[in-house]
Design an enzyme around this catalytic site. Structure first.
Site, PDB file in Angstrom:
ATOM      1  CB  VAL A 136      -0.956   0.027   1.216  1.00  0.00           C
ATOM      2  CG1 VAL A 136      -2.045  -1.024   1.061  1.00  0.00           C
ATOM      3  CG2 VAL A 136      -0.211  -0.167   2.523  1.00  0.00           C
ATOM      4  CB  SER A 137       0.707   4.327  -2.008  1.00  0.00           C
ATOM      5  OG  SER A 137       0.597   3.581  -3.197  1.00  0.00           O
ATOM      6  CB  THR A 138      -0.398   6.240   2.518  1.00  0.00           C
ATOM      7  OG1 THR A 138      -1.718   5.683   2.633  1.00  0.00           O
ATOM      8  CG2 THR A 138      -0.324   7.092   1.253  1.00  0.00           C
ATOM      9  CD  GLN A 195      -3.307   3.486   0.228  1.00  0.00           C
ATOM     10  OE1 GLN A 195      -2.093   3.333   0.071  1.00  0.00           O
ATOM     11  NE2 GLN A 195      -4.155   3.558  -0.783  1.00  0.00           N
ATOM     12  N   GLY A 254       3.405   2.111   2.970  1.00  0.00           N
ATOM     13  CA  GLY A 254       3.983   3.434   2.757  1.00  0.00           C
ATOM     14  C   GLY A 254       5.225   3.424   1.900  1.00  0.00           C
TER      15      GLY A 254
END
Length: 198
Positions: free
Chosen positions: A10-12, A15, A37
């Site tokens: 997940v990018s952050t 999330q 992240g």
């Protein structure tokens, strides 16, 4: 014994990767590595590196989509090829064409086709960019970002360089990036050579 290993990202950190993990386990993954992240454009993601270290020939790596492991087409191609050379099967839940054994002749052919298509796209983008810049120049416009190195800064950079200052030191004094200083000094030197030759 061959394993099915999952990888989720997940990018952050806000999330929640639980839905990805659930999908991967439903697809047979007995272990799931999760990066939180982390950008897909960075290859040295902690859990991705651990996942690659764990994988052995004959294992299957299952992912939700290719963009979970690779942020660019080039990275995607390199990842598929590297896994294939190691004898690791790659399975994407949302991209059926990636459910192939990349270590087989058919798998190698698919990687080859993907490589050609990616290179064609890169070449097309480059060609279109050059054509656009050429057109802009013919109209009296110059492409690219405006430089931070105005005449006063260039003069100061030249003087500081003559005093023996490094590019880093000059950049700190002028409050600009080192690459901007280097580019300005190079362009200034080229301009002086052209003036002498004339």
């Amino acid at each position: 014994m061959n394993e099915v290993i999952g990888y989720a990202r997940v990018s952050t950190r806000e999330q929640n990767p639980q839905s990805q993990e659930a999908e991967l386990r439903a697809a047979g993954a007995t272990r799931v590595y999760v990066d939180r992240g982390e950008s897909s454009r960075i290859s040295e993601r902690p859990q991705w590196v651990a996942c690659l270290d764990h994988l052995r020939g004959g294992d299957t790596l299952v992912i939700r989509a290719l963009d979970r492991v690779a942020g660019t087409e080039r990275m995607a191609i390199e990842t598929i090829r590297d896994l294939g050379q190691r004898g690791v099967r790659l399975k994407s839940l949302s991209e059926p064409f990636l459910d192939v054994d990349t270590s087989t002749p058919m798998g190698e052919a698919i990687v080859g086709i993907m490589t050609v298509m990616a290179q064609l796209r890169v070449s097309t983008i480059r060609e279109n960019t050059m054509r656009g810049l050429a057109h802009a120049r013919s109209q009296g416009r110059v492409g690219g970002r405006p430089t931070v190195m105005n005449e006063a800064r260039i003069e100061a950079a030249v003087k500081l360089r003559e005093e023996g200052k490094t590019l880093v030191q000059i950049a700190e004094v002028l409050g600009v990036g080192k690459s901007s200083v280097a580019r300005a000094l190079t362009n200034n030197a080229d301009e002086r050579v052209r003036n002498i030759e004339q």
